[in-house]
Motif scaffolding. Structure first.
Motif, PDB file in Angstrom:
ATOM      1  N   ASN A   1       0.889  -1.024   0.019  1.00  0.00           N
ATOM      2  CA  ASN A   1       0.195   0.237   0.154  1.00  0.00           C
ATOM      3  C   ASN A   1       0.892   1.596  -0.066  1.00  0.00           C
ATOM      4  O   ASN A   1       1.721   1.561   1.284  1.00  0.00           O
ATOM      5  CB  ASN A   1      -0.902  -0.142   1.143  1.00  0.00           C
TER       6      ASN A   1
ATOM      7  N   SER B   1      -0.139   8.726   8.817  1.00  0.00           N
ATOM      8  CA  SER B   1      -1.050   8.266  10.208  1.00  0.00           C
ATOM      9  C   SER B   1      -0.731   9.046  11.171  1.00  0.00           C
ATOM     10  O   SER B   1       0.127   9.801  11.871  1.00  0.00           O
ATOM     11  CB  SER B   1      -0.969   6.413  10.162  1.00  0.00           C
TER      12      SER B   1
ATOM     13  N   VAL C   1       4.222   6.470   7.984  1.00  0.00           N
ATOM     14  CA  VAL C   1       3.485   5.587   8.268  1.00  0.00           C
ATOM     15  C   VAL C   1       4.787   4.865   8.479  1.00  0.00           C
ATOM     16  O   VAL C   1       5.876   4.764   7.650  1.00  0.00           O
ATOM     17  CB  VAL C   1       2.555   5.339   6.479  1.00  0.00           C
TER      18      VAL C   1
ATOM     19  N   ARG D   1       2.731  -5.096   8.274  1.00  0.00           N
ATOM     20  CA  ARG D   1       2.324  -3.611   8.841  1.00  0.00           C
ATOM     21  C   ARG D   1       0.854  -3.478   8.543  1.00  0.00           C
ATOM     22  O   ARG D   1       0.098  -4.005   7.697  1.00  0.00           O
ATOM     23  CB  ARG D   1       2.486  -2.700   7.320  1.00  0.00           C
TER      24      ARG D   1
ATOM     25  N   ARG E   1      -2.594  -2.082  10.114  1.00  0.00           N
ATOM     26  CA  ARG E   1      -3.838  -1.107   9.748  1.00  0.00           C
ATOM     27  C   ARG E   1      -4.623  -1.549  11.116  1.00  0.00           C
ATOM     28  O   ARG E   1      -5.238  -2.215  11.095  1.00  0.00           O
ATOM     29  CB  ARG E   1      -4.850  -0.583   8.642  1.00  0.00           C
TER      30      ARG E   1
ATOM     31  N   THR F   1      -7.435  -1.193  14.236  1.00  0.00           N
ATOM     32  CA  THR F   1      -8.760  -0.954  13.862  1.00  0.00           C
ATOM     33  C   THR F   1      -9.481  -1.100  15.698  1.00  0.00           C
ATOM     34  O   THR F   1     -10.169  -0.336  15.803  1.00  0.00           O
ATOM     35  CB  THR F   1      -9.463  -2.313  13.714  1.00  0.00           C
TER      36      THR F   1
ATOM     37  N   GLY G   1      -6.700  -5.483  13.677  1.00  0.00           N
ATOM     38  CA  GLY G   1      -6.910  -5.041  12.547  1.00  0.00           C
ATOM     39  C   GLY G   1      -6.439  -5.804  11.510  1.00  0.00           C
ATOM     40  O   GLY G   1      -6.768  -7.479  11.128  1.00  0.00           O
TER      41      GLY G   1
ATOM     42  N   ASP H   1      -1.821  -4.990   6.387  1.00  0.00           N
ATOM     43  CA  ASP H   1      -1.700  -3.341   5.288  1.00  0.00           C
ATOM     44  C   ASP H   1      -0.903  -3.426   3.863  1.00  0.00           C
ATOM     45  O   ASP H   1      -0.997  -3.946   3.013  1.00  0.00           O
ATOM     46  CB  ASP H   1      -1.490  -2.539   6.104  1.00  0.00           C
ATOM     47  N   GLU H   2       0.275  -3.800   4.385  1.00  0.00           N
ATOM     48  CA  GLU H   2       1.219  -5.087   3.503  1.00  0.00           C
ATOM     49  C   GLU H   2       2.441  -5.688   4.590  1.00  0.00           C
ATOM     50  O   GLU H   2       2.342  -6.046   5.396  1.00  0.00           O
ATOM     51  CB  GLU H   2       2.532  -3.096   4.254  1.00  0.00           C
TER      52      GLU H   2
ATOM     53  N   ASP I   1      -2.970   3.893  13.730  1.00  0.00           N
ATOM     54  CA  ASP I   1      -3.278   3.513  12.759  1.00  0.00           C
ATOM     55  C   ASP I   1      -2.534   2.726  12.495  1.00  0.00           C
ATOM     56  O   ASP I   1      -3.415   2.121  11.704  1.00  0.00           O
ATOM     57  CB  ASP I   1      -3.927   4.445  12.053  1.00  0.00           C
ATOM     58  N   HIS I   2      -1.516   2.937  12.780  1.00  0.00           N
ATOM     59  CA  HIS I   2      -0.481   1.795  12.069  1.00  0.00           C
ATOM     60  C   HIS I   2       1.158   1.427  13.073  1.00  0.00           C
ATOM     61  O   HIS I   2       0.907   2.239  13.842  1.00  0.00           O
ATOM     62  CB  HIS I   2       0.648   1.740  10.577  1.00  0.00           C
TER      63      HIS I   2
ATOM     64  N   ALA J   1     -11.030   2.480  13.642  1.00  0.00           N
ATOM     65  CA  ALA J   1     -11.141   2.217  12.264  1.00  0.00           C
ATOM     66  C   ALA J   1     -11.660   3.742  11.927  1.00  0.00           C
ATOM     67  O   ALA J   1     -12.446   4.554  12.443  1.00  0.00           O
ATOM     68  CB  ALA J   1     -12.300   1.108  12.908  1.00  0.00           C
TER      69      ALA J   1
END
Length: 317
Positions: free
Chosen positions: A2, A8, A30, A39, A41, A43, A78, A81-82, A108-109, A317
């Motif tokens: 991503n 973030s 990030v 990684r 994300r 929630t 969560g 994301d990567e 967030d990350h 989230a």
């Protein structure tokens, strides 16, 4: 991979360690993903007493190897994301996951090692389909600590287990996991926590002066094992009641002759089993309250008050 975002949010101690008033919600880059890392994300992030204990002042933070600027929180749930090189066979983008990210989960990350360890590199596990993210975000620290403590005393159907601080974050797990072994559980708490302890499967007893006598009344045949999840008072009472040191443990204090327990010493697979039990409804995790991340100071103040029955969760989230 991503690449659509570069910044973030993260809750951090920027200027100094201290109480909730020193926490800030900041815009940060990030975090980058390296080989063998994932990684996430985030929630939801679950709060634990150790989160604020180890960041309460500069001396406490130094004992845990923390430096400014410093993140906050340990438990997260969560979506992947990567994924870094070398672990595509373990995780893919879009997987629902949970775990621990040492003093940086309220963000967030987060980037964690895979499969990793509950310690500073962080850890990551697949979230069962039936498990809500808010519940998954409460499992890592408290669940692993409860599992490690029970492994020390190894309860079974013939045991009567006294758990000091049974209504706390670790106690919620310890009581239920002990009951699943067939053990009888007597749990100490305040008078206001009695109903909550009964709901978990424990027989409540009020802590404080006269505890030994109250326990004798509840269990005339004696106590066979003890977890002290708060300090050392329950250990002292258990010794008075004749429990051998080999069948006692602590998580928040060191007592000569007693084997301590912590989440880092939980057996491999313990957290996955706890997640399965929660997903099946065999282990209940009460969520007392959730806060949006913008209200992090109020959330930490509520959790640190120790007058909350259940877990405090931060929504991201």
């Amino acid at each position: 991979m991503n690449t659509s975002i570069s910044t973030s949010r993260a809750v951090q101690f920027a200027q100094s360690f201290g109480g909730p008033e020193t926490l800030e919600l900041r815009t940060v880059p990030v975090p980058a993903v390296g080989p063998g890392q994932v990684r996430v994300r985030v929630t939801a992030a679950g709060l634990n007493p150790m989160d604020w204990f180890m960041t309460s002042d500069a001396d406490a933070a130094a004992r845990f190897g923390l430096n400014l600027p410093c993140g906050f929180g340990n438990d997260y749930a969560g979506i992947v994301d990567e994924v870094g090189d070398g672990i595509a066979h373990l995780f893919t983008v879009g997987d629902r996951v949970f775990g621990g990210a040492f003093s940086r989960s309220v963000a967030d990350h987060v980037v964690v090692d895979a499969p990793g360890h509950i310690g500073k590199g962080g850890d990551i596990h697949h979230t069962p389909a039936e498990l809500d993210d808010r519940v998954a975000a409460t499992l890592s620290i408290a669940g692993c600590t409860a599992a490690a403590a029970l492994a020390v005393v190894n309860p079974g159907p013939k045991d009567t287990l006294l758990i000091g601080g049974a209504g706390g974050g670790v106690g919620v797990f310890a009581v239920q996991l002990a009951r699943l072994t067939g053990a009888r559980v007597i749990g100490t708490g305040s008078a206001t926590s009695a109903d909550a302890l009964r709901a978990l499967g424990a027989e409540p007893v009020t802590y404080g002066e006269g505890l030994a006598e109250r326990v004798r009344e509840l269990s005339p045949d004696g106590i066979t094992a003890t977890l002290d999840l708060h300090g050392t008072n329950t250990i002292a009472v258990a010794r008075e009641l004749g429990v051998p040191d080999s069948r006692m443990t602590t998580i928040a204090a060191v007592v000569e002759g007693i084997t301590p327990a912590n989440g880092a010493s939980a057996a491999p697979g313990a957290i996955e089993e706890i997640a399965r039990l929660a997903a099946q409804g065999r282990l209940r995790v009460p969520i007392a309250v959730s806060f949006p991340v913008q209200e992090i100071r109020a959330a930490v103040g509520r959790q640190a008050s120790r007058h909350v029955h259940g877990k405090v969760v931060i929504d991201l989230a």
